[in-house]
Design a protein around this motif. Sequence first.
Motif, short mmCIF file in Angstrom:
data_model
loop_
_atom_site.label_atom_id
_atom_site.label_comp_id
_atom_site.label_asym_id
_atom_site.label_seq_id
_atom_site.Cartn_x
_atom_site.Cartn_y
_atom_site.Cartn_z
N ARG A 144 0.90 -1.32 0.04
CA ARG A 144 -0.08 0.21 0.05
C ARG A 144 0.95 1.04 -0.04
N LEU A 145 2.00 1.28 0.72
CA LEU A 145 2.62 2.36 0.89
C LEU A 145 4.18 2.30 0.60
N LYS A 146 4.21 1.08 -0.19
CA LYS A 146 5.66 0.69 -0.92
C LYS A 146 6.77 0.74 0.31
N SER A 147 6.28 0.35 1.34
CA SER A 147 7.44 0.25 2.44
C SER A 147 8.67 -0.37 2.05
N ILE A 148 9.79 0.22 2.62
CA ILE A 148 11.10 -0.53 2.28
C ILE A 148 11.70 -0.58 3.69
N ALA A 208 14.81 6.22 15.21
CA ALA A 208 13.43 6.17 15.59
C ALA A 208 12.64 5.59 14.36
N GLY A 209 11.38 5.32 14.38
CA GLY A 209 10.50 4.96 13.51
C GLY A 209 10.49 6.01 12.52
N ASP A 210 9.94 5.79 11.21
CA ASP A 210 9.92 6.42 10.17
C ASP A 210 9.94 7.84 10.11
N SER A 211 8.58 8.52 10.14
CA SER A 211 8.34 9.84 10.34
C SER A 211 8.72 10.52 11.73
N LEU A 255 13.37 3.06 11.08
CA LEU A 255 13.33 1.50 11.20
C LEU A 255 12.55 0.88 9.85
N HIS A 256 11.81 1.61 9.24
CA HIS A 256 11.43 1.42 7.98
C HIS A 256 11.28 2.55 7.10
N HIS A 257 10.72 2.58 5.92
CA HIS A 257 10.44 3.81 5.23
C HIS A 257 9.36 3.67 4.48
N ASP A 258 8.25 4.54 4.62
CA ASP A 258 7.12 4.37 3.78
C ASP A 258 7.41 5.26 2.29
#
Length: 483
Positions: free
Chosen positions: A16-20, A334-337, A359-362
């Motif tokens: 959905r958000l193309k998370s990597i 930290a988490g993405d945003s 920790l990931h990236h949308d």
Amino acid sequence: MANATGVAEVEIRDTRLKSIMAFHGKASELQEFSRQLKKPAADRCFTQCSDCAQMCAGTVTNHVRGSAVVYHSPMGCFANTPVQNEATYNAALARGLEPFDVRSVCSNISEKDTIYGGLKKLRDAVKLAYDRFVPTCIFIQSSCAAGIVGDDIESVADEMAEELGIPIVPVFCEGFKSKAWSTGFDAGYHGILRKIAQKPEKRQKDLVNIFNFLGTDTFTPMLAKIGLRPNYLVPLADLETLRTMTEAACSTEVCETLGTYITTVLEEEFGVPKVHAPSPYGIKWTDEWYREIARLTGKTDIVEKVIEEEHKRIQPELDELKKELAGLKVYIYAGDSYAHNLGSLVHDLGVEIVGMTTLHHDMKIDGEDAQHSTLQEMIDVAGDIEEFTVCNKQPYEVIKHLKKVKPDFMIVRHMNMTILAAKLGIPSIFEGEINVSAGYDGLLLTGRRIKDLIKAKKILATLAEYNEFPYTDWWLDQEENYI
Ligand code: SF4
């Protein structure tokens, strides 16, 4: 996201958000990949550790006042719950609310149930939760085992909701489905939007939905300055608050990664406008956040005066802090945003950002504003970051980056990272409670915390002298981050 609540499960973030989950380069390079929705690197073929969407779903469901949560899982998936209990109790106290305990049970799926199905155990667990806790609603969290054997949780939830007369909310948060554990937030919210939220009967013009974690009440004074009040969601909210969050004037969040899904569905399906501005961390972002909320609530006539007065109020202490913190180098983990929020925040304190890991990236967010990017906004405010990585807490990678950039201190969103930092002799701020860092006062508070923190440098340097990591120099010298 047309008719998002018309289906049982929210689509995972990976698609959905193309998370990597993996990247190493400059922040601006990642932003360019994101703009093109192009995957920048191969996935890791090896991981030291991971987490699970179930845990993120639990940070939504476990903290609803009056609820009970049934984990339809083997006992191991249930292990995180006691930690969440302590957090809930303390957060309620800190917000001046009646404290309460997390109330959850586990259906304890066994090997036999993965062959014959575990629905009887699920029904028994739901009934037990109902009899023991007399909850206002029950969440059923799925798990890998339940998902793989295909237990029909939705049907059990519907049948038992009718039998018991309370909402019973299935939450599809099987850990194997998504590499991005933040998918669990979406799964929890999706359940609430489908089974609890009501179509609004009226609009509460001064009410602002604030999607947050278990945080203290820092938004009441912030919003009161423009005649508004916060509606804290979801932790510590009760069933009625969840039902009527659709009446709010607008929705915003402390972190876009946390709130992207629910704020978008509230806008698209319930008519609650989403605040299209970055979260209020750092001066410029707080200004923009105020202006956008004011625009949505008819407060534009007073907001500029408030912003001007607030700038004047904080300036003397801010000048002092900047003098004292000048020359310090920080690494943010930290988490993405939320990492981007922290980048905006520390930049305004004059601290140099020498590295950042998310920790990931949308690569996109939900809704029509999908190309909106907190990463780009952070680069605009704080400049490019040369050493930028996406890494889901793999210790060997973290150590490698920290040894390379040698920060004076770290700000981390997850407690276990403070231990790694300490072993390397690096003082770190554990940013566990993030409401306190919001707004103009949050900026000053962060400055004061950094000032106190760097006093610990010497003792941590001594500690690091006695620490040994298991990694060889050869291992740490490898060029690739994910071998
Ligand atoms: S749901 Fe799956 S990944 Fe999550 S804790 Fe249980 S077994 Fe592990």
